[in-house]
Design a protein around this motif. Sequence first.
Motif, PDB file in Angstrom:
ATOM      1  N   SER A 162       0.275   1.978   7.966  1.00 33.31           N
ATOM      2  CA  SER A 162       0.580   0.812   7.141  1.00 33.31           C
ATOM      3  C   SER A 162       2.081   0.553   7.159  1.00 33.31           C
ATOM      4  O   SER A 162       2.885   1.469   7.318  1.00 33.31           O
ATOM      5  CB  SER A 162       0.074   1.011   5.714  1.00 33.31           C
ATOM      6  OG  SER A 162       0.708   2.112   5.119  1.00 33.31           O
ATOM      7  N   SER A 178      -1.728   3.860  -1.946  1.00 29.58           N
ATOM      8  CA  SER A 178      -3.126   3.650  -1.556  1.00 29.58           C
ATOM      9  C   SER A 178      -3.334   3.665  -0.042  1.00 29.58           C
ATOM     10  O   SER A 178      -4.371   3.241   0.437  1.00 29.58           O
ATOM     11  CB  SER A 178      -3.643   2.334  -2.142  1.00 29.58           C
ATOM     12  OG  SER A 178      -2.860   1.246  -1.696  1.00 29.58           O
ATOM     13  N   THR A 179      -2.367   4.175   0.700  1.00 32.97           N
ATOM     14  CA  THR A 179      -2.540   4.293   2.142  1.00 32.97           C
ATOM     15  C   THR A 179      -2.999   5.701   2.480  1.00 32.97           C
ATOM     16  O   THR A 179      -2.920   6.602   1.649  1.00 32.97           O
ATOM     17  CB  THR A 179      -1.225   3.952   2.884  1.00 32.97           C
ATOM     18  OG1 THR A 179      -1.475   3.922   4.281  1.00 32.97           O
ATOM     19  CG2 THR A 179      -0.135   4.956   2.578  1.00 32.97           C
ATOM     20  N   SER A 215       0.807  -1.217   0.000  1.00 39.18           N
ATOM     21  CA  SER A 215       0.000   0.000   0.000  1.00 39.18           C
ATOM     22  C   SER A 215       0.842   1.269   0.000  1.00 39.18           C
ATOM     23  O   SER A 215       0.447   2.277  -0.578  1.00 39.18           O
ATOM     24  CB  SER A 215      -0.966   0.013   1.183  1.00 39.18           C
ATOM     25  OG  SER A 215      -0.256  -0.030   2.403  1.00 39.18           O
ATOM     26  N   GLN A 272      -3.758  -8.480  -4.609  1.00 42.12           N
ATOM     27  CA  GLN A 272      -2.662  -7.691  -4.051  1.00 42.12           C
ATOM     28  C   GLN A 272      -1.603  -8.553  -3.363  1.00 42.12           C
ATOM     29  O   GLN A 272      -0.657  -8.026  -2.801  1.00 42.12           O
ATOM     30  CB  GLN A 272      -3.209  -6.627  -3.089  1.00 42.12           C
ATOM     31  CG  GLN A 272      -3.770  -7.184  -1.794  1.00 42.12           C
ATOM     32  CD  GLN A 272      -5.243  -7.561  -1.865  1.00 42.12           C
ATOM     33  OE1 GLN A 272      -5.768  -7.875  -2.929  1.00 42.12           O
ATOM     34  NE2 GLN A 272      -5.920  -7.534  -0.737  1.00 42.12           N
ATOM     35  N   GLU A 306       2.209   1.702  -3.581  1.00 42.64           N
ATOM     36  CA  GLU A 306       1.090   1.870  -4.506  1.00 42.64           C
ATOM     37  C   GLU A 306       0.399   3.211  -4.304  1.00 42.64           C
ATOM     38  O   GLU A 306      -0.417   3.619  -5.114  1.00 42.64           O
ATOM     39  CB  GLU A 306       0.068   0.748  -4.295  1.00 42.64           C
ATOM     40  CG  GLU A 306       0.577  -0.610  -4.693  1.00 42.64           C
ATOM     41  CD  GLU A 306      -0.262  -1.737  -4.124  1.00 42.64           C
ATOM     42  OE1 GLU A 306      -1.289  -1.459  -3.470  1.00 42.64           O
ATOM     43  OE2 GLU A 306       0.120  -2.891  -4.327  1.00 42.64           O
TER      44      GLU A 306
END
Length: 121
Positions: free
Chosen positions: A72, A65-66, A60, A110, A63
Amino acid sequence: MDRETCQLTSLRLSRVLEDIGVSEWMITKRRKMWLMAETLCDTAFCNILGVDAFFHHFGSQSEGSTTPGMTSDVDMLAYTDECCVLQDLRGWQPQKINLLVFKNERIPPQHCYIQAHLPPH
């Protein structure tokens, strides 16, 4: 759910994500930052340890996406030229550490599994 309701829900979700820091701009910035960190890790660790190593960040964080407050973790794979990372057995090198990366339909998109095979002594 009809099309109009889907569009309205999507718009609301986009606004909420934007409010908590998940925007296209931020995702792009995070991805670029982690690619740069990967390059810096390669250089810094190789100089410190005196070895040729390769580092790949994934998950994450890389990517993008956190979100803030999510705490994370950072996922990283480090390997040297003594390792061979494979997605199939065609590149198998018996004298090296072979890291076989595999996925199937039961593994979430993922995720992947990495199976290590050590060379015989």
